[in-house]
Design a protein around this motif. Structure first.
Motif, PDB file in Angstrom:
ATOM      1  N   SER A 150       0.828  -1.215   0.000  1.00 34.26           N
ATOM      2  CA  SER A 150       0.000   0.000   0.000  1.00 34.26           C
ATOM      3  C   SER A 150       0.853   1.252   0.000  1.00 34.26           C
ATOM      4  CB  SER A 150      -0.918   0.022   1.223  1.00 34.26           C
ATOM      5  OG  SER A 150      -1.832  -1.037   1.170  1.00 34.26           O
ATOM      6  N   LEU A 151       1.895   1.252   0.806  1.00 37.33           N
ATOM      7  CA  LEU A 151       2.775   2.422   0.871  1.00 37.33           C
ATOM      8  C   LEU A 151       3.502   2.646  -0.450  1.00 37.33           C
ATOM      9  CD1 LEU A 151       4.252   1.978   4.469  1.00 37.33           C
ATOM     10  CD2 LEU A 151       2.538   3.642   3.724  1.00 37.33           C
ATOM     11  N   GLN A 152       3.892   1.562  -1.087  1.00 36.21           N
ATOM     12  CA  GLN A 152       4.556   1.691  -2.385  1.00 36.21           C
ATOM     13  C   GLN A 152       3.589   2.250  -3.430  1.00 36.21           C
ATOM     14  OE1 GLN A 152       6.029  -2.295  -2.902  1.00 36.21           O
ATOM     15  NE2 GLN A 152       8.017  -1.797  -1.989  1.00 36.21           N
ATOM     16  N   ARG A 153       2.352   1.787  -3.404  1.00 29.61           N
ATOM     17  CA  ARG A 153       1.352   2.283  -4.362  1.00 29.61           C
ATOM     18  C   ARG A 153       1.073   3.767  -4.155  1.00 29.61           C
ATOM     19  NH1 ARG A 153      -3.437  -2.209  -4.847  1.00 29.61           N
ATOM     20  NH2 ARG A 153      -2.254  -3.716  -6.067  1.00 29.61           N
ATOM     21  N   LEU A 154       1.130   4.195  -2.918  1.00 33.61           N
ATOM     22  CA  LEU A 154       0.861   5.600  -2.606  1.00 33.61           C
ATOM     23  C   LEU A 154       2.075   6.486  -2.825  1.00 33.61           C
ATOM     24  CD1 LEU A 154      -1.181   5.158   0.685  1.00 33.61           C
ATOM     25  CD2 LEU A 154      -2.062   5.918  -1.539  1.00 33.61           C
ATOM     26  N   ASN A 155       3.196   5.898  -3.191  1.00 30.11           N
ATOM     27  CA  ASN A 155       4.440   6.641  -3.362  1.00 30.11           C
ATOM     28  C   ASN A 155       4.760   7.463  -2.115  1.00 30.11           C
ATOM     29  OD1 ASN A 155       4.978   5.704  -5.966  1.00 30.11           O
ATOM     30  ND2 ASN A 155       3.569   7.223  -6.828  1.00 30.11           N
ATOM     31  N   VAL A 156       4.670   6.822  -0.970  1.00 26.28           N
ATOM     32  CA  VAL A 156       4.882   7.495   0.302  1.00 26.28           C
ATOM     33  C   VAL A 156       6.283   8.079   0.382  1.00 26.28           C
ATOM     34  CG1 VAL A 156       4.992   7.138   2.805  1.00 26.28           C
ATOM     35  CG2 VAL A 156       3.170   6.104   1.472  1.00 26.28           C
TER      36      VAL A 156
END
Length: 177
Positions: A150-156
């Motif tokens: 999820s964090l990778q998808r959000l480009n955190v």
């Protein structure tokens, strides 16, 4: 006449207890397969048979029957452990919002999760002598994968870089005399 009836009743009970392993072996080896209440009843039957044989160890084949029942109980606990890990995985699996139909009642998801969590609780309560930490670790590992994804998808990482550069530029001294 009453003595004969009592004797036959006692013999019937002994035969039933000694036959528990034969009767339940396939059910135990196949695992709960979603029918947790029945599976837990099978384990209860095995434990009752174990207690009966331990209390009446004078029977000729008591030690062999006891060993077989204990092996079956161990198998049942292993299958329960696998079921717990599977249920934890089901509770932890992320769903893509596009996969979820729009017409699901709001309380449906809650009821499904609540039911799975209750199943996990009943299984863990039943096999208290196992290592609950392994279930916690399994849950953490499962959730960790989804959180990272999820964090990778959000480009955190980009968000943190942007916020740190804007905060460092706003905190730098400007126009001091």
């Amino acid at each position: 006449h009453k003595n004969i009836d009592d004797s036959l009743l006692s013999i019937s009970k002994v035969i039933k207890v000694f036959d528990v392993a034969n009767k339940l072996q396939i059910n135990i080896q196949n695992g709960p397969r979603g029918d947790y209440p029945s599976y837990l009843k099978y384990i209860d039957e095995i434990e009752e048979a174990i207690h009966f044989i331990e209390d009446n160890s004078s029977f000729k084949s008591a030690s062999a029957a006891l060993e077989r029942l204990n092996d079956l109980k161990s198998t049942a606990h292993e299958e329960c452990s696998k079921a717990i890990v599977d249920l934890v995985g089901q509770c932890s699996s992320a769903k893509d919002p596009q996969e979820i139909p729009d017409d699901i009642p709001e309380d449906y998801c809650y009821d499904v999760q609540k039911n799975r969590l209750l199943q996990i609780k009943h299984l863990i309560d039943r096999i208290k002598d196992t290592h609950q930490n392994s279930y916690i670790q399994s849950y953490g590992d499962k959730r960790k994968k989804f959180l990272i994804n999820s964090l990778q998808r959000l480009n955190v990482e980009d968000i943190f870089k942007d916020s740190s550069s804007s905060s460092s530029s706003s905190s730098s001294p400007s126009g001091s005399k």
